[in-house]
Design an enzyme around this catalytic site. Structure first.
Site, mmCIF file in Angstrom:
data_model
loop_
_atom_site.group_PDB
_atom_site.id
_atom_site.type_symbol
_atom_site.label_atom_id
_atom_site.label_comp_id
_atom_site.label_asym_id
_atom_site.label_seq_id
_atom_site.Cartn_x
_atom_site.Cartn_y
_atom_site.Cartn_z
ATOM 1 N N TYR A 13 48.992 47.944 22.396
ATOM 2 C CA TYR A 13 48.519 48.573 21.158
ATOM 3 C C TYR A 13 48.859 50.070 21.114
ATOM 4 O O TYR A 13 49.655 50.524 20.287
ATOM 5 C CB TYR A 13 47.011 48.342 21.063
ATOM 6 N N ILE A 14 48.312 50.842 22.031
ATOM 7 C CA ILE A 14 48.569 52.292 22.006
ATOM 8 C C ILE A 14 49.982 52.583 22.498
ATOM 9 O O ILE A 14 50.682 53.456 21.974
ATOM 10 C CB ILE A 14 47.507 53.046 22.851
ATOM 11 N N ASP B 121 56.726 45.966 30.469
ATOM 12 C CA ASP B 121 55.503 45.276 30.039
ATOM 13 C C ASP B 121 55.513 43.867 30.654
ATOM 14 O O ASP B 121 56.578 43.232 30.730
ATOM 15 C CB ASP B 121 55.453 45.183 28.491
ATOM 16 N N LYS C 132 41.939 46.102 29.782
ATOM 17 C CA LYS C 132 40.987 47.073 29.207
ATOM 18 C C LYS C 132 39.745 46.434 28.579
ATOM 19 O O LYS C 132 39.031 47.071 27.805
ATOM 20 C CB LYS C 132 41.700 47.899 28.156
ATOM 21 N N SER D 199 40.023 57.359 29.636
ATOM 22 C CA SER D 199 39.075 56.881 28.622
ATOM 23 C C SER D 199 37.791 57.684 28.633
ATOM 24 O O SER D 199 37.358 58.173 29.677
ATOM 25 C CB SER D 199 38.752 55.408 28.908
ATOM 26 N N TYR E 53 35.979 48.161 34.680
ATOM 27 C CA TYR E 53 37.055 48.771 33.868
ATOM 28 C C TYR E 53 36.898 50.293 33.873
ATOM 29 O O TYR E 53 37.841 51.014 34.200
ATOM 30 C CB TYR E 53 37.011 48.257 32.430
ATOM 31 N N LYS F 278 39.301 53.621 35.632
ATOM 32 C CA LYS F 278 39.805 54.847 34.989
ATOM 33 C C LYS F 278 39.364 56.077 35.800
ATOM 34 O O LYS F 278 40.137 57.018 35.999
ATOM 35 C CB LYS F 278 39.283 54.944 33.552
ATOM 36 N N PHE G 92 38.941 58.400 22.925
ATOM 37 C CA PHE G 92 37.648 57.906 22.462
ATOM 38 C C PHE G 92 37.880 56.502 21.894
ATOM 39 O O PHE G 92 38.311 55.624 22.677
ATOM 40 C CB PHE G 92 36.998 58.958 21.542
ATOM 41 N N SER H 274 28.501 40.551 13.800
ATOM 42 C CA SER H 274 27.165 40.873 14.347
ATOM 43 C C SER H 274 27.146 42.357 14.687
ATOM 44 O O SER H 274 28.025 42.831 15.424
ATOM 45 C CB SER H 274 26.907 40.058 15.626
HETATM 46 C C1 WQD Z 1 31.915 50.187 19.158
HETATM 47 C C2 WQD Z 1 30.544 50.017 18.532
HETATM 48 C C3 WQD Z 1 29.206 48.284 19.533
HETATM 49 C C4 WQD Z 1 31.655 44.925 18.248
HETATM 50 C C5 WQD Z 1 35.753 50.859 23.435
HETATM 51 C C6 WQD Z 1 36.574 50.197 24.461
HETATM 52 C C7 WQD Z 1 36.596 51.018 25.716
HETATM 53 C C8 WQD Z 1 36.991 52.449 25.419
HETATM 54 C C9 WQD Z 1 36.091 53.038 24.338
HETATM 55 C C10 WQD Z 1 39.332 52.716 25.866
HETATM 56 C C11 WQD Z 1 29.445 49.778 19.585
HETATM 57 C C12 WQD Z 1 29.520 47.974 18.065
HETATM 58 C C13 WQD Z 1 31.186 46.204 18.465
HETATM 59 C C14 WQD Z 1 30.909 44.032 17.429
HETATM 60 C C15 WQD Z 1 29.284 45.751 17.062
HETATM 61 N N1 WQD Z 1 38.348 52.542 25.003
HETATM 62 N N2 WQD Z 1 30.024 46.603 17.864
HETATM 63 N N3 WQD Z 1 29.756 44.491 16.852
HETATM 64 O O1 WQD Z 1 32.183 49.825 23.190
HETATM 65 O O2 WQD Z 1 32.839 52.093 22.270
HETATM 66 O O3 WQD Z 1 34.394 50.830 23.802
HETATM 67 O O4 WQD Z 1 36.191 52.170 23.211
HETATM 68 O O5 WQD Z 1 39.245 52.864 27.034
HETATM 69 O O6 WQD Z 1 37.551 50.409 26.544
HETATM 70 O O7 WQD Z 1 35.996 48.940 24.717
HETATM 71 O O8 WQD Z 1 33.984 50.074 21.415
HETATM 72 O O9 WQD Z 1 34.546 48.693 19.451
HETATM 73 O O10 WQD Z 1 33.475 47.568 21.460
HETATM 74 O O11 WQD Z 1 32.113 49.085 20.043
HETATM 75 O O12 WQD Z 1 28.227 46.127 16.537
HETATM 76 O O13 WQD Z 1 31.289 42.845 17.203
HETATM 77 O O14 WQD Z 1 30.548 48.869 17.699
HETATM 78 O O15 WQD Z 1 27.870 47.950 19.830
HETATM 79 O O16 WQD Z 1 28.274 50.434 19.141
HETATM 80 P P1 WQD Z 1 33.237 50.734 22.677
HETATM 81 P P2 WQD Z 1 33.591 48.760 20.590
#
Ligand code: WQD
Length: 339
Positions: free
Chosen positions: A11-12, A31, A85, A125, A150, A154, A179, A217
């Site tokens: 992706y990135i 890859d 990841k 991350s 994970y 990092k 982020f 959800s």
């Molecule tokens: C974001 C928000 C969930 C899914 C990700 C990557 C992590 C890092 C940082 C790279 C949270 C909410 C999510 C859903 C929801 N990136 N949510 N319903 O957890 O911040 O982490 O970015 O390294 O590897 O995983 O991102 O998109 O999973 O969640 O309500 O079906 O959305 O609770 O508050 P997160 P996310």
């Protein structure tokens, strides 16, 4: 310059290859196709007019890594994305994550140090910060004990770079702490291709809207935030990609005062889950089917970046808004579902 991008069909990685080729760099991609597809090469070519060199290679196979670097001793820089990841998956498969994310980093660094040019950008991350004590989160925020294997890979990756740079002054490195990368290239030729049920918010939103998922959800609305849902810093993937070009240019121009640096890559703005949903509904002009459910274990309440360091030292700042990212994500989702 000739740049190796490991995980360059991801992706990135793929969005970064586009920005590197837009800047005239020659790109070689490694890859293992475990979480990507060779079709991404067509998308990169459609956008830039140039097809990057590609070698399917599993970086866990040390001798193949050695052979690759023997054949590419003219590499000027490496951007290392190749890693698994999925936070949840890493809890179920810790040894696989340490092998796939840490051992492979070691193999690449061991070979890189035999080359004349040792410029290395590491995909890190914001998870290294955990639940930060102070917002916005700066690079000096304390690193908290990782909440998942994970996140630990990092943190370990950054430690490996720090220790290697201490003993080898020819090795010049930058770790970029992303982020929440989101969205897709505005051409809709490349974007996120999550495998199976998406763990992340935005792909789950677009798959719900396109009819692939029944309902989103929302994991909890009883947090101590503006609307009770968690806050994150959602940054357009093209902005993240451009940050890598800025970081590599810093290394090529020998501008570092220290040979290991870290930078936060975010927008500097926090958005709640409900605000992301509202942004999506605005740009897609449709209501999203969602419900509030219990909290997800391991979620931090709020995380968004202080980007002053990247702005002033890298000369980089995010340009795209949350609405831009949502619209590009939605256009990409409809494209891959041939809607
Ligand atoms: C974001 C928000 C969930 C899914 C990700 C990557 C992590 C890092 C940082 C790279 C949270 C909410 C999510 C859903 C929801 N990136 N949510 N319903 O957890 O911040 O982490 O970015 O390294 O590897 O995983 O991102 O998109 O999973 O969640 O309500 O079906 O959305 O609770 O508050 P997160 P996310």
């Amino acid at each position: 310059m000739k740049v190796l991008v490991t995980g360059g069909l991801g992706y990135i990685g793929s969005h970064t290859v586009v920005e590197l080729q837009n800047e005239g760099h020659v790109v070689v991609i490694i890859d293992d196709l475990s979480n990507s597809s060779k079709d991404v090469l067509k998308g990169i070519t459609k956008i830039t007019g140039v097809t990057p060199q590609f070698e399917e290679l599993d970086l866990k196979e040390k001798y193949k890594v050695q052979d690759f670097f023997k054949r590419h001793q003219d590499i000027d820089g490496v951007i290392h994305f190749a890693a698994s990841k999925a936070v949840g998956e890493s809890v179920d498969k810790p040894l696989f994550y340490y092998e796939n994310n840490v051992t492979t980093l070691i193999y690449v660094l061991q070979e890189l140090q035999k080359l004349k040019c040792q410029n290395f950008i590491f995909s890190s991350s914001c998870t290294v910060y955990g639940e930060a004590d102070k917002l916005p989160i700066s690079e000096n925020s304390p690193i908290k004990p990782a909440e998942s294997p994970y996140g630990n890979t990092k943190q370990i990756g950054e430690e490996i770079l720090k220790d290697s740079c201490q003993i080898n002054l020819d090795l010049k490195t930058i770790a970029l702490r992303y982020f929440n990368p989101t969205g897709a290239h505005n051409s809709s030729h490349i974007g996120e291709l999550p495998q199976g049920v998406p763990q992340n918010l935005v792909p789950y939103i677009t798959q719900t809207a396109v009819g692939l998922r029944e309902q989103l959800s929302v994991f909890g609305n009883d947090y101590d935030t503006k609307d009770g849902t968690c806050i994150r810093d959602y940054i357009h993937v093209t902005d993240v990609a451009k940050a890598h070009v800025c970081a590599l240019n810093r290394l090529f121009k020998n501008q570092q005062s220290h040979n290991f640096e870290v930078f936060n890559i975010g927008t500097g703005k926090g958005s709640s889950v409900l605000e992301v949903i509202q942004s999506f509904e605005r740009v897609s002009d449709q209501k999203l089917n969602y419900k509030i459910v219990d909290r997800r274990q391991g979620d931090v309440i709020s995380a968004f970046a202080d980007t002053t360091k990247a702005n002033t030292i890298l000369g980089w700042e995010s340009k795209y808004s949350l609405d831009n990212a949502m619209l590009d994500a939605w256009n990409w989702e409809q494209k891959i579902r041939n809607k």
